[in-house]
Design a protein around this motif. Structure first.
Motif, PDB file in Angstrom:
ATOM      1  N   THR A   1       1.055  -1.330   0.023  1.00  0.00           N
ATOM      2  CA  THR A   1       0.058  -0.428  -0.182  1.00  0.00           C
ATOM      3  C   THR A   1       0.862   0.989   0.090  1.00  0.00           C
ATOM      4  N   SER A   2       0.085   2.283  -1.068  1.00  0.00           N
ATOM      5  CA  SER A   2       0.676   3.882  -0.261  1.00  0.00           C
ATOM      6  C   SER A   2       0.834   4.323   1.504  1.00  0.00           C
ATOM      7  N   GLU A   3       0.765   5.130   1.579  1.00  0.00           N
ATOM      8  CA  GLU A   3       0.918   5.584   2.929  1.00  0.00           C
ATOM      9  C   GLU A   3       0.705   7.366   2.703  1.00  0.00           C
ATOM     10  N   SER A   4      -0.033   7.784   3.652  1.00  0.00           N
ATOM     11  CA  SER A   4      -0.297   9.320   3.620  1.00  0.00           C
ATOM     12  C   SER A   4       0.253   9.974   4.914  1.00  0.00           C
ATOM     13  N   GLY A   5       0.870  11.192   4.883  1.00  0.00           N
ATOM     14  CA  GLY A   5       1.646  10.886   5.707  1.00  0.00           C
ATOM     15  C   GLY A   5       0.282  12.536   6.299  1.00  0.00           C
ATOM     16  N   THR A   6       0.837  13.278   7.500  1.00  0.00           N
ATOM     17  CA  THR A   6       0.034  13.928   7.440  1.00  0.00           C
ATOM     18  C   THR A   6       1.060  15.426   7.938  1.00  0.00           C
ATOM     19  N   THR A   7       0.552  15.009   6.162  1.00  0.00           N
ATOM     20  CA  THR A   7       1.614  16.584   6.046  1.00  0.00           C
ATOM     21  C   THR A   7       0.534  17.182   5.103  1.00  0.00           C
ATOM     22  N   ALA A   8       0.986  18.422   4.132  1.00  0.00           N
ATOM     23  CA  ALA A   8      -0.469  18.941   4.277  1.00  0.00           C
ATOM     24  C   ALA A   8      -0.965  18.398   2.605  1.00  0.00           C
ATOM     25  N   ASP A   9      -0.208  18.111   2.102  1.00  0.00           N
ATOM     26  CA  ASP A   9      -0.427  17.006   0.990  1.00  0.00           C
ATOM     27  C   ASP A   9      -1.773  16.322   1.517  1.00  0.00           C
ATOM     28  N   SER A  10      -1.557  15.369   2.594  1.00  0.00           N
ATOM     29  CA  SER A  10      -3.150  14.502   3.556  1.00  0.00           C
ATOM     30  C   SER A  10      -4.092  15.722   3.460  1.00  0.00           C
ATOM     31  N   GLY A  11      -4.420  16.571   3.611  1.00  0.00           N
ATOM     32  CA  GLY A  11      -4.790  17.184   3.644  1.00  0.00           C
ATOM     33  C   GLY A  11      -5.714  17.958   4.939  1.00  0.00           C
ATOM     34  N   SER A  12      -4.368  17.179   5.564  1.00  0.00           N
ATOM     35  CA  SER A  12      -4.896  17.646   7.599  1.00  0.00           C
ATOM     36  C   SER A  12      -4.347  19.070   7.286  1.00  0.00           C
ATOM     37  N   THR A  13      -4.856  19.565   8.690  1.00  0.00           N
ATOM     38  CA  THR A  13      -4.468  21.155   9.015  1.00  0.00           C
ATOM     39  C   THR A  13      -4.143  21.706  10.345  1.00  0.00           C
TER      40      THR A  13
ATOM     41  N   GLU B   1     -10.117   9.909   3.475  1.00  0.00           N
ATOM     42  CA  GLU B   1     -10.285  11.446   3.681  1.00  0.00           C
ATOM     43  C   GLU B   1     -10.507  11.977   4.822  1.00  0.00           C
ATOM     44  N   GLN B   2     -11.455  11.494   6.109  1.00  0.00           N
ATOM     45  CA  GLN B   2     -12.108  11.855   6.964  1.00  0.00           C
ATOM     46  C   GLN B   2     -10.662  11.664   8.175  1.00  0.00           C
ATOM     47  N   PHE B   3     -10.844  10.478   8.169  1.00  0.00           N
ATOM     48  CA  PHE B   3      -9.278   9.755   8.872  1.00  0.00           C
ATOM     49  C   PHE B   3      -7.515  10.760   8.583  1.00  0.00           C
ATOM     50  N   GLN B   4      -8.063  10.922   7.099  1.00  0.00           N
ATOM     51  CA  GLN B   4      -6.575  12.324   7.069  1.00  0.00           C
ATOM     52  C   GLN B   4      -7.122  13.402   7.290  1.00  0.00           C
ATOM     53  N   ALA B   5      -7.994  13.882   7.193  1.00  0.00           N
ATOM     54  CA  ALA B   5      -8.227  15.181   7.914  1.00  0.00           C
ATOM     55  C   ALA B   5      -8.260  15.760   9.678  1.00  0.00           C
ATOM     56  N   ALA B   6      -8.829  14.129  10.183  1.00  0.00           N
ATOM     57  CA  ALA B   6      -8.557  14.127  11.616  1.00  0.00           C
ATOM     58  C   ALA B   6      -7.264  14.306  11.931  1.00  0.00           C
ATOM     59  N   GLY B   7      -5.839  14.429  11.057  1.00  0.00           N
ATOM     60  CA  GLY B   7      -4.720  13.935  11.846  1.00  0.00           C
ATOM     61  C   GLY B   7      -3.995  12.436  11.306  1.00  0.00           C
ATOM     62  N   TYR B   8      -4.857  11.984  10.836  1.00  0.00           N
ATOM     63  CA  TYR B   8      -4.273  10.623  10.879  1.00  0.00           C
ATOM     64  C   TYR B   8      -3.275  10.071   9.719  1.00  0.00           C
ATOM     65  N   GLU B   9      -2.799   9.027  10.322  1.00  0.00           N
ATOM     66  CA  GLU B   9      -2.472   8.265   8.877  1.00  0.00           C
ATOM     67  C   GLU B   9      -2.423   7.540   8.519  1.00  0.00           C
ATOM     68  N   THR B  10      -2.975   6.790   7.461  1.00  0.00           N
ATOM     69  CA  THR B  10      -3.897   5.995   6.143  1.00  0.00           C
ATOM     70  C   THR B  10      -3.337   5.363   5.735  1.00  0.00           C
TER      71      THR B  10
END
Ligand code: GAL
Length: 400
Positions: A40-52, A82-91
């Motif tokens: 799997t690919s992963e996205s972290g809590t960077t600006a790219d991930s959509g987190s604020t 989307e929702q987990f990333q927006a809440a700050g989690y890595e997925t």
């Protein structure tokens, strides 16, 4: 609309953690396609991930979906992501191509990546023991998502009230044919159920049959094929092609002589699609056959507009993701989770700690959302969720 209001309230209440959630535009996807390796690919809590800056969640969430070949799971996967990333989690999000051993492998990879929580929509509720036991050994909580997993490592179950999905389908047929006032008139019906490996499938079928059976017993409803038991009418992997082929066989064997068919119970939209295709190509009669469904898949909504399918039981999977996120946060924060949690998940749902057992005598605390009936008359309700748009042609598209 109540559901819309609940979602709006939730967006407000959880704004600090979910700024990009609640049906906003999609973030960079971390989902992998069905084809290719299980990596799997992963996205972290960077600006790219959509987190604020307001996102407070910490941790890594493994999200295991069954397949991309059925429309709804693509929506589930991306809403959860989307929702987990927006809440700050890595997925980490995987789709396992309806292959159970691949799903085991995908979950094992997530555990190797040290996920803090697993959210799993099982392909086969009985085939994940290896991965579930490893999750238990690693102390990782598991939420069974939409479909129950029959293993006690599962901590909680988030789904819709599966039995009532079936009763809504059965009741729709009863009302549409006005069976209460049928008198001596009889009606012909055929039945198509879901995947026997999916723990939900018997719930849908039994819910529908509990409504229809009294009319079958009374002779008001007749099943000319005689095929009424779950195993006979089940559809492996909810396959459209399998449902199509069986429907063609039934139409060829029992209706080619001009016998009128009045209704075809289909447990979901992918099977309804196959049955509708068979009715279009192979049914000799000229009446409109009532066809039920479930999910609100785009092709089926089009068929509803065109009068080819009668209804679908709609399950707002964005709400299902909202509830799953809220429950996950409670688990990760070590909060007490009991019946009162149903009021804190941000969507209308009930708590049920008796109906779903992960093993004999081991009920799984379950949070069950409320399904609704969609017909040609209330398609606007879907548009009102913000999750669909209606084109000039009147057809609906899911917002990606
Ligand atoms: C069920 C799910 C339904 C339908 C079906 C086929 O488990 O609850 O909504 O999508 O799988 O994917």
């Amino acid at each position: 609309m109540k559901r819309k209001l609940i979602s709006a309230l939730l967006c407000g209440a959880m704004a600090a953690t979910m700024l990009a959630g609640c049906g906003s535009s999609s973030s960079d996807s971390s989902s992998t396609a069905d084809s290719g390796s299980a990596t799997t690919s992963e996205s972290g809590t960077t600006a790219d991930s959509g987190s604020t800056g307001g996102a407070t969640g910490t941790g890594k969430i493994g999200i295991s979906m069954p397949t991309q070949s059925l429309e709804r799971w693509n929506r589930d996967g991306s809403y959860l992501d989307e929702q987990f990333q927006a809440a700050g989690y890595e997925t980490i999000v995987t789709y396992s191509d309806n292959d159970s051993s691949r799903q085991v492998n995908d979950i094992q990879n997530m555990l190797a990546e040290d996920v803090d929580l697993l959210i799993v929509a099982a392909i086969d509720g009985e085939a994940l023991n290896t991965a579930m036991n490893e999750a238990a050994d690693a102390g990782v909580s598991v939420i069974a998502y939409d479909r129950l997993i029959l293993n006690d490592a599962v901590s909680y179950y988030v789904s819709f009230d599966n039995y009532s999905v079936g009763t809504l389908q059965g009741q729709y047929i009863v009302d549409a044919l006005d069976l209460e006032n049928a008198g001596d008139k009889t009606y012909n019906i055929e039945l198509t159920a879901g995947d026997p490996a999916d723990n939900n499938a018997p719930y849908f079928f039994n819910g529908a049959m509990d409504v229809l059976q009294p009319y079958i017993d009374a002779g008001t409803l007749v099943v000319p094929s005689g095929q009424t038991d779950f195993d006979t009418v089940a559809t492996a992997q909810w396959s459209t092609d399998t449902a199509l082929e069986r429907a063609q066989n039934i139409l060829g064997s029992y209706y080619a002589d001009g016998t009128q068919l009045d209704a075809w119970l289909c447990s979901n939209d992918s099977t309804a699609l196959g049955v509708s295709q068979a009715l279009t190509s192979d049914y000799a009669g000229s009446n409109t056959v009532i066809v039920t469904g479930q999910d609100g898949d785009e092709a089926n909504l089009k068929n509803i507009v065109d009068g080819i399918q009668s209804m679908t039981v709609y399950k707002n999977v964005s709400d299902e993701a909202v509830a799953t996120l809220a429950l996950s946060e409670a688990i990760l924060n070590g909060e007490t989770i009991d019946a009162s949690m149903a009021d804190n998940l941000g969507v209308e749902c009930s708590y049920d700690d008796t109906s779903y057992e992960t093993s004999d005598g081991n009920p799984c605390p379950s949070f069950l959302l409320v399904p609704t009936v969609i017909t040609a008359d209330n398609l606007q309700d879907l548009v009102d969720t913000g999750l669909y748009t209606m084109g000039d042609d009147g057809y609906l598209s899911a917002v990606q």
